[in-house]
Design a protein around this motif. Sequence first.
Motif, PDB file in Angstrom:
ATOM      1  N   ASP A 133       0.795  -1.226   0.000  1.00 19.91           N
ATOM      2  CA  ASP A 133       0.000   0.000   0.000  1.00 19.91           C
ATOM      3  C   ASP A 133       0.826   1.273   0.000  1.00 19.91           C
ATOM      4  N   VAL A 134       2.138   1.169   0.023  1.00 19.00           N
ATOM      5  CA  VAL A 134       2.990   2.359   0.085  1.00 19.00           C
ATOM      6  C   VAL A 134       3.343   2.814  -1.329  1.00 19.00           C
ATOM      7  N   ALA A 135       2.824   3.957  -1.707  1.00 20.93           N
ATOM      8  CA  ALA A 135       3.109   4.567  -3.011  1.00 20.93           C
ATOM      9  C   ALA A 135       2.609   6.005  -2.960  1.00 20.93           C
ATOM     10  N   CYS A 136       3.278   6.884  -3.666  1.00 15.62           N
ATOM     11  CA  CYS A 136       2.873   8.292  -3.691  1.00 15.62           C
ATOM     12  C   CYS A 136       1.407   8.454  -4.076  1.00 15.62           C
ATOM     13  N   THR A 137       0.940   7.658  -5.016  1.00 17.08           N
ATOM     14  CA  THR A 137      -0.442   7.776  -5.469  1.00 17.08           C
ATOM     15  C   THR A 137      -1.454   7.490  -4.357  1.00 17.08           C
ATOM     16  N   LYS A 138      -1.046   6.801  -3.291  1.00 17.25           N
ATOM     17  CA  LYS A 138      -1.932   6.493  -2.174  1.00 17.25           C
ATOM     18  C   LYS A 138      -1.694   7.405  -0.971  1.00 17.25           C
ATOM     19  N   CYS A 139      -0.825   8.376  -1.131  1.00 16.63           N
ATOM     20  CA  CYS A 139      -0.477   9.293  -0.043  1.00 16.63           C
ATOM     21  C   CYS A 139      -1.403  10.506  -0.052  1.00 16.63           C
ATOM     22  N   LYS A 140      -1.753  11.001   1.123  1.00 17.61           N
ATOM     23  CA  LYS A 140      -2.636  12.164   1.188  1.00 17.61           C
ATOM     24  C   LYS A 140      -1.972  13.434   0.678  1.00 17.61           C
ATOM     25  N   PHE A 141      -0.655  13.436   0.512  1.00 13.41           N
ATOM     26  CA  PHE A 141       0.062  14.614   0.024  1.00 13.41           C
ATOM     27  C   PHE A 141       0.307  14.573  -1.486  1.00 13.41           C
ATOM     28  N   PHE A 142      -0.169  13.536  -2.177  1.00  9.89           N
ATOM     29  CA  PHE A 142       0.025  13.401  -3.621  1.00  9.89           C
ATOM     30  C   PHE A 142      -1.048  14.185  -4.358  1.00  9.89           C
ATOM     31  N   ASP A 143      -0.635  14.989  -5.320  1.00  7.05           N
ATOM     32  CA  ASP A 143      -1.565  15.766  -6.131  1.00  7.05           C
ATOM     33  C   ASP A 143      -1.488  15.267  -7.567  1.00  7.05           C
ATOM     34  N   ASP A 144      -2.550  14.640  -8.022  1.00  4.78           N
ATOM     35  CA  ASP A 144      -2.622  14.107  -9.379  1.00  4.78           C
ATOM     36  C   ASP A 144      -2.980  15.260 -10.319  1.00  4.78           C
ATOM     37  N   HIS A 145      -2.014  16.086 -10.595  1.00  2.00           N
ATOM     38  CA  HIS A 145      -2.211  17.322 -11.359  1.00  2.00           C
ATOM     39  C   HIS A 145      -1.981  17.041 -12.837  1.00  2.00           C
ATOM     40  N   VAL A 146      -2.856  16.229 -13.408  1.00  3.04           N
ATOM     41  CA  VAL A 146      -2.706  15.709 -14.760  1.00  3.04           C
ATOM     42  C   VAL A 146      -2.542  16.811 -15.806  1.00  3.04           C
ATOM     43  N   ALA A 147      -3.245  17.906 -15.663  1.00  3.15           N
ATOM     44  CA  ALA A 147      -3.213  18.970 -16.680  1.00  3.15           C
ATOM     45  C   ALA A 147      -1.808  19.528 -16.885  1.00  3.15           C
ATOM     46  N   GLN A 148      -0.976  19.533 -15.841  1.00  2.00           N
ATOM     47  CA  GLN A 148       0.355  20.116 -15.950  1.00  2.00           C
ATOM     48  C   GLN A 148       1.473  19.081 -16.067  1.00  2.00           C
ATOM     49  N   MET A 149       1.144  17.822 -15.908  1.00  2.00           N
ATOM     50  CA  MET A 149       2.163  16.778 -15.934  1.00  2.00           C
ATOM     51  C   MET A 149       2.414  16.311 -17.361  1.00  2.00           C
ATOM     52  N   GLN A 150       3.678  16.097 -17.686  1.00  2.00           N
ATOM     53  CA  GLN A 150       4.028  15.596 -19.013  1.00  2.00           C
ATOM     54  C   GLN A 150       3.771  14.105 -19.128  1.00  2.00           C
ATOM     55  N   ALA A 151       4.005  13.384 -18.053  1.00  2.00           N
ATOM     56  CA  ALA A 151       3.770  11.938 -18.053  1.00  2.00           C
ATOM     57  C   ALA A 151       2.578  11.642 -17.151  1.00  2.00           C
ATOM     58  N   LYS A 152       1.678  10.777 -17.613  1.00  2.00           N
ATOM     59  CA  LYS A 152       0.476  10.501 -16.820  1.00  2.00           C
ATOM     60  C   LYS A 152       0.775   9.752 -15.525  1.00  2.00           C
ATOM     61  N   ASP A 153       1.979   9.217 -15.388  1.00  2.00           N
ATOM     62  CA  ASP A 153       2.347   8.508 -14.162  1.00  2.00           C
ATOM     63  C   ASP A 153       2.974   9.428 -13.123  1.00  2.00           C
TER      64      ASP A 153
END
Length: 73
Positions: A8-28
């Motif tokens: 369960d440890v991954a940035c995507t599961k962290c409360k501090f992760f921001d999935d800011h897709v509009a500004q990210m070059q890579a979807k990951d």
Amino acid sequence: MSLAQTADVACTKCKFFDDHVAQMQAKDDGLCRYNPPVNQPSEKAHGLWPVVSRTDWCGHFSLDGAATAGNAD
């Protein structure tokens, strides 16, 4: 058991992760919002949030409360 051994440890599961897709070059990729943005050398430059991969993790990892709230029985 260490955090590194927990699935369960991954940035995507962290409360501090921001999935800011509009500004990210890579979807990951996403932004880590744990610390404030890093200042840039120029006065007019914007501060930058660290870009992290969804599968990265660090010592500040904290499960997203919203993601885990529905799983508590």
